[in-house]
Design a protein around this motif. Structure first.
Motif, mmCIF file in Angstrom:
data_model
loop_
_atom_site.group_PDB
_atom_site.id
_atom_site.type_symbol
_atom_site.label_atom_id
_atom_site.label_comp_id
_atom_site.label_asym_id
_atom_site.label_seq_id
_atom_site.Cartn_x
_atom_site.Cartn_y
_atom_site.Cartn_z
ATOM 1 N N THR A 64 -3.736 7.602 -9.886
ATOM 2 C CA THR A 64 -4.579 7.394 -8.701
ATOM 3 C C THR A 64 -5.461 6.173 -8.877
ATOM 4 O O THR A 64 -5.648 5.381 -7.940
ATOM 5 N N ASP A 87 2.966 13.873 -6.879
ATOM 6 C CA ASP A 87 1.883 13.252 -6.117
ATOM 7 C C ASP A 87 2.340 11.989 -5.391
ATOM 8 O O ASP A 87 1.518 11.155 -5.011
ATOM 9 N N HIS A 109 0.628 11.284 -1.982
ATOM 10 C CA HIS A 109 -0.756 10.834 -2.191
ATOM 11 C C HIS A 109 -0.788 9.374 -2.634
ATOM 12 O O HIS A 109 -1.615 8.578 -2.147
ATOM 13 N N LEU A 110 0.100 9.000 -3.540
ATOM 14 C CA LEU A 110 0.118 7.623 -4.037
ATOM 15 C C LEU A 110 0.509 6.639 -2.940
ATOM 16 O O LEU A 110 -0.097 5.568 -2.806
ATOM 17 N N THR A 147 -2.368 6.133 -0.578
ATOM 18 C CA THR A 147 -3.400 5.293 -1.197
ATOM 19 C C THR A 147 -2.995 3.830 -1.178
ATOM 20 O O THR A 147 -3.800 2.952 -0.834
#
Length: 316
Positions: free
Chosen positions: A93, A119, A122-123, A126
């Motif tokens: 992250t 994840d 999510h990555l 981002t």
């Protein structure tokens, strides 16, 4: 007309537009807002392209991030260094946030096999948070299962193929890998994610290039990128037997007939020189010596760690 996502930015006083499917960077012929832009891909394809070495920019046009070395396949031409340690989720992250804020036009998650990451969504979210176009390069094995989940956060997906059928592809990647890759590509197309096929040019596979282009058209992919083999990672063991010169590869790709809507390009070793990769250990790497090796530069702790020395810019 096909409208899809691109990224625009002014670097070195030059307005550039990056295509996350082809990895090509174009010179915009007119003013555009910066950031992620929906553009007609047929229009963008007519704009001139520019190589990284022709423009001095503080950051690379695009960056490949390989946050893991794990893969469900064992391809003998793999470029990755499987001895590197993988950082934990919190560190992934952190790196994603640095990459999102570094000012580059394009970010690609590769591997290893990135769809093994729980994840991943999510990555991707981002990475896309600050204007870059975001893509993923995958062997396709898990793409059908995850296409709907990832589609809202992907501007393009690149599916690696070593042949246009199971017999030729599975020889390199293992039984069942062709069927899974094709199913994944179809699922991504169904989710309206632009699909680009990636194929490494090797002596054993170059004669099937036209069939791969024809397959791209059948699948509804936007194009094919043929990649010159790099003698890096596991691929170093195949170099003597399989490497093709840039000139021979260019002749092969120039002879191909591309159906309407399918764009074909060759990424030569010359174009791959200087390419920036952040690997699983969190280090910044850059291709050197005609892309015949890759060297670690420094640990990624700040966007400045990605900067290109001015001495590397505007090489003619």
């Amino acid at each position: 007309m096909t409208v899809r996502m691109f990224a625009a930015a002014t670097l070195d006083a030059t307005l550039l537009v990056y295509d996350p499917a082809t990895e090509l960077t174009h010179l915009a012929p007119h003013r555009l807002p910066v950031g992620r832009q929906l553009l007609d891909d047929a229009d963008v394809a007519t704009w001139p392209t520019v190589a990284q070495c022709q423009v001095s920019t503080p950051v690379p046009f695009n960056i490949c991030w390989s946050p893991l070395t794990r893969c469900n396949l064992q391809c003998p031409q793999c470029l990755d260094d499987k001895t590197l340690p993988e950082l934990a989720g919190a560190e992934r992250t952190r790196i994603a946030r640095i990459l999102a804020g570094c000012g580059t036009l394009g970010l690609d998650i590769s591997g290893g096999e990135p769809l093994l990451l729980r994840d991943m969504t999510h990555l991707l979210k981002t990475l896309a948070s600050n204007g870059a176009a975001v893509s993923c390069t995958t062997n396709g094995w898990h793409l059908q299962r995850r296409a709907a989940e990832l589609a809202p956060f992907l501007d393009a997906v690149r599916v690696s193929l070593d042949g246009p059928d199971a017999a030729s592809h599975d020889r390199w990647r293992g039984k069942g890998s062709f069927e899974r890759a094709i199913a994944g590509a179809r699922a991504a197309v169904a989710e309206r994610v632009p699909v680009q096929l990636h194929a490494v040019v090797m002596r054993s596979t170059a004669h099937r290039a036209q069939s791969i282009v024809d397959l791209a058209h059948e699948l509804g992919a936007v194009g094919v990128t043929f990649l010159q083999m790099l003698p890096i990672g596991d691929g170093a063991q195949l170099a003597d037997a399989e490497m093709v010169s840039d000139a021979d590869a260019q002749r092969t790709i120039s002879s191909l007939q591309a159906p309407d809507g399918v764009r074909v390009r060759l990424r030569t070793r010359e174009l791959a020189e200087g390419f920036t990769v952040v690997r699983a250990d969190g280090q910044v790497y850059r291709n050197g010596q005609g892309a015949t090796d890759i060297r670690s530069l420094r640990l990624l702790t700040d966007p400045a760690d990605l900067h290109i020395p001015l001495s590397e810019g505007k090489r003619q």
